[in-house]
Design an enzyme around this catalytic site. Structure first.
Site, PDB file in Angstrom:
ATOM      1  N   ASP A  65       0.856  -1.176   0.000  1.00  0.00           N
ATOM      2  CA  ASP A  65       0.000   0.000   0.000  1.00  0.00           C
ATOM      3  C   ASP A  65       0.904   1.242   0.000  1.00  0.00           C
ATOM      4  O   ASP A  65       2.132   1.153   0.110  1.00  0.00           O
ATOM      5  CB  ASP A  65      -0.960  -0.031   1.211  1.00  0.00           C
ATOM      6  CG  ASP A  65      -2.230   0.764   0.955  1.00  0.00           C
ATOM      7  OD1 ASP A  65      -3.263   0.456   1.551  1.00  0.00           O
ATOM      8  OD2 ASP A  65      -2.180   1.699   0.117  1.00  0.00           O
TER       9      ASP A  65
HETATM   10  C1  GLC Z   1      -4.375   4.195  -0.342  1.00  0.00           C
HETATM   11  C2  GLC Z   1      -5.287   3.061   0.050  1.00  0.00           C
HETATM   12  C3  GLC Z   1      -5.357   1.952  -0.960  1.00  0.00           C
HETATM   13  C4  GLC Z   1      -5.188   2.516  -2.357  1.00  0.00           C
HETATM   14  C5  GLC Z   1      -3.790   3.083  -2.459  1.00  0.00           C
HETATM   15  C6  GLC Z   1      -3.540   3.729  -3.826  1.00  0.00           C
HETATM   16  O1  GLC Z   1      -3.606   4.567   0.760  1.00  0.00           O
HETATM   17  O2  GLC Z   1      -5.057   2.459   1.311  1.00  0.00           O
HETATM   18  O3  GLC Z   1      -6.617   1.294  -0.782  1.00  0.00           O
HETATM   19  O4  GLC Z   1      -5.369   1.482  -3.311  1.00  0.00           O
HETATM   20  O5  GLC Z   1      -3.513   4.014  -1.448  1.00  0.00           O
HETATM   21  O6  GLC Z   1      -4.378   4.831  -3.982  1.00  0.00           O
END
Ligand code: GLC
Length: 719
Positions: free
Chosen positions: A261
């Site tokens: 993430d």
């Molecule tokens: C965010 C979220 C995740 C998302 C990623 C990219 O922090 O936790 O669900 O896919 O970043 O945007």
């Protein structure tokens, strides 16, 4: 794969770590750190993937740099959060789950994939599969609700939809996206409902609740998995060797890509398991994380991690190989410009808008109705009151990155279009979340000349989703004061009040439930919100939405869900020494599966084809449904199981199926389920699946409300 072996043999370490580096290009902001000029990083091979960019031309220009401006000509992987539609925004996942229709779930993913792929996207960070039972946690909006069995069906449908599994070209098709099952795992168990907080769940809870949806996603062929930000029992998921390497890749044979993430690898330092970015990079790589989203740890620190002997080149090569394999499976090597070149995919197609309306009205869940709905066609004067009555952006929810607020049909527009002969007087009354009460007077006034009052209340889109936990998830701002004033005046004038609740979560609204003549959960329904709501209020569509999550009466009840385990002292109002509160009832406001129709359905007790089965045999469960109401409608019947006595205390109810049946007035039909004996198994003392002889109760019902369940008994015989 020869091409990949050949590439690997030519790649420098910098080019290898470049393929493991995904950077945010900044068209939308979904995390705390922001990148600079990504084009240079693509050109020098230090960036292999981008997120938060879409648009055929923008993507084409960056892909051109990768293909024509670098030695190895490795195509870029373009990722985006396409959760519930792309430019054509559909209902938030929690709302869409209320439709309880896997075919619809799959189709909405396929439609979103086609639209996003035409904008150059190749991978979506979806489906989000976090079982969520805590409305304080804002990301409940993105989840398929409280039940792992539903979440598993949702996972299968979404993976197949995004990845075009039903088409010969599959993932390589120009309209396909690689799906990312996220957030692995137990993110929904965040301590105190606070986003990013640690989750401390038992190994049994992992087996029974949080892992099954991911097992289903992998079984369905999901191309990628994203570890959650949180730690599980003290181990941060981004470096969780047992869950990522042993369970995901070892036990379940997942050979796809694990993408961290946003900045999560760097955050291992704050989580206290890495002393610096080099140790963080090493911990994530050892656990099997292939792509570093936005922390820079892999690109900057893997060389030092190698020098320190914290990781091996084999680990680096294995990660690079999986990333290159994903690009191969997506057809990016053979057709790097295939996504994003189709002309004319601008704006929203009428066909997709029509589908958005169908999906939205099937998501709407009528919670109470004192014979007010459907509205009389003779209605002439409506007072439409509240801060959501003319809201556009709010209707798109918290994760509509490519959505445009002007595309959304407001509640007012939908009602005006559906009731052209009605005069609609609109008063905001109060804002969504500020304390100003000056608009309540005009709102009260508007009730005087109205035949009907419609209160449009709820949250702003940003009040749910990521980093949007609420300790007291009730009506924000002064909306309760507005509602009280409207109920008072409407009561004095004898005017009915319907309440529409737009939110990303169950809100604590016991006062609304007590006073409204009708209360409707409209979630955030996407671009066709207003039309879908009007379809339901007027009866043009007979509502069939059912709650995918138990709706608490008070936040103090949380977590409250139907599959809890039995207490030795179950609640008994006549016995003080039992499991209950002194100050409120133990029952929730609304049970899982609750949702009203304009029909009246009668359900028979379940009929079993046998009263005993042996391991390996099936049980066929049938129940008759009769539509005793005045209009055609759809009933959803849930199938639950209770293992009465086992070596481990089993939940009071386990969901094992749901079925929908459409019936004309006065007609009768039968819903049929097949339970395999394996469905009676559960994780034993050692958490391995066990099948224990004994008696089981099989229930059917329109919800998990014990008062509505009908049971039959079956005995599992020894082998
Ligand atoms: C965010 C979220 C995740 C998302 C990623 C990219 O922090 O936790 O669900 O896919 O970043 O945007």
């Amino acid at each position: 794969m020869a091409r990949i072996d050949e590439l690997l043999s030519q790649m420098t370490l910098q080019e290898k770590t470049g393929q493991l580096n995904m950077v945010a290009a900044g068209r939308s902001i979904t995390g705390p750190v922001i990148a600079g000029n990504v084009a240079e990083g693509v050109r020098n091979g230090r960036i292999g993937g981008l997120l938060n960019i879409w648009g055929a031309e923008e993507v084409h220009n960056l892909q051109k740099i990768a293909i024509e401006g670098t030695k190895l000509k490795i195509p870029l992987l373009i990722g985006l959060d396409v959760l519930h539609g792309h430019r054509t925004v559909f209902p938030i996942p929690l709302g869409e789950t209320a439709a309880f229709d896997p075919a619809l779930w799959q189709r909405s993913a396929a439609e979103a994939a086609a639209e996003a792929a035409a904008d150059g996207v190749a991978l979506t960070f979806a489906p989000m599969l976090d079982v969520a039972r805590d409305p304080r946690w804002g990301r409940v909006a993105e989840s398929p609700g409280e039940d792992p069995w539903v979440a598993a069906r949702f996972a299968e449908a979404k993976v197949r939809g995004f990845q075009n599994s039903d088409w010969p070209a599959g993932l390589a098709g120009r309209g396909a996206l690689a799906a990312t099952a996220k957030h692995f795992c137990a993110y929904g168990a965040a301590q105190a409902g606070i986003d990013y907080a640690p989750a401390d769940v038992s190994a049994r809870a992992l087996e029974e609740i949080y892992l099954p949806p991911f097992a289903a996603a992998i079984e369905a062929g999901c191309a990628a998995v994203m570890p959650a930000f949180n730690s599980v029992a003290g181990e941060p998921m981004t470096a969780h060797v047992w869950l990522l390497r042993d369970w995901l890749r070892g036990l379940h044979g997942f050979d796809g890509v694990i993408v961290s993430d946003y900045n999560a690898i760097a955050e291992l330092i704050r989580q206290g398991i890495a002393g610096d970015l080099i140790e963080a990079a090493a911990a994530a790589l050892r656990a099997g994380v292939d792509i570093d989203m936005m922390s820079g740890a892999y690109a900057e620190c893997l060389p030092q991690a190698l020098e320190r002997g914290l990781v091996s080149m084999d680990m680096v090569d294995a990660a690079v190989r999986r990333v290159l394999m994903l690009k191969e499976r997506l057809g990016l090597f053979d057709d790097p410009f295939g996504r994003g070149t189709r002309p004319g995919v601008t704006g929203i197609s009428q066909a997709r808008r029509k589908f958005a309306r169908e999906l939205a009205r099937r998501s709407i869940t009528v919670l109470t109705n004192r014979n007010l709905l459907p509205l009389s066609p003779d209605l002439r004067r409506i007072a439409l009151i509240g801060p959501l009555a003319e809201a556009c952006a709010e209707m798109l929810g918290p994760w509509a990155l490519a959505g445009e607020p002007q595309d959304a049909v407001t509640i007012r527009e939908g009602l005006s279009a559906a009731l052209p002969k009605s005069a609609i007087h609109c008063e905001r009354g109060v804002a969504i979340s500020d304390p100003d009460l000056s608009g309540i007077g005009p709102a009260r006034e508007a009730c005087h000349s109205a035949d009907l009052v419609v209160l449009c209340l709820g949250e702003a889109a940003h009040m749910s989703g990521e980093a949007a936990s609420r300790a007291n998830p009730g009506l924000p701002g002064s909306q309760s004061a507005l509602a009280e004033a409207v109920f008072n005046i409407a009561g004095e004038l004898g005017k009915p009040v319907a309440v529409l609740l737009s939110s990303g979560r169950p809100l604590m609204i016991s006062a609304l439930a007590a006073n409204a003549d009708a209360l409707v959960a409209t979630w955030f329904l996407g671009i066709e919100a207003g039309n879908a709501i009007a379809d339901v209020l007027t009866g043009a569509f007979n509502p069939c939405g059912r709650l995918p999550i138990t709706w608490p009466r008070e936040i103090g009840q949380v977590p409250v869900f139907f599959s809890s385990r039995p207490s030795g002292r179950p609640a008994n109002p006549d016995d003080p020494h039992t499991s209950k509160y002194l100050d409120i009832p133990v029952e929730p406001q609304f049970y899982f599966g609750h949702g009203l129709s304009y029909s009246r359905f009668k359900l028979s007790a379940p009929r079993l084809n046998t009263s005993t089965i042996k391991p390996g045999e099936d049980i066929v469960v049938e129940a008759d449904v009769c539509n005793e109401g005045p209009v055609a409608g759809e009933q959803t019947v849930f199938l639950f199981l209770r293992d009465i006595v086992a070596s481990v205390s089993r939940p009071l109810l386990e969901l094992k199926g749901f079925a929908k049946i459409a019936l004309a007035p006065g007609k009768r039909g039968t819903v049929r389920f097949t339970l395999r004996s394996a469905d009676l198994a559960f994780p034993g003392h050692d958490l391995k699946p066990v099948l224990e002889p004994g008696e089981f109760l099989i229930f059917v019902g329109p919800s998990a409300d014990p008062k509505e369940l009908l049971a039959a008994k079956v005995r599992l015989l020894p082998d």
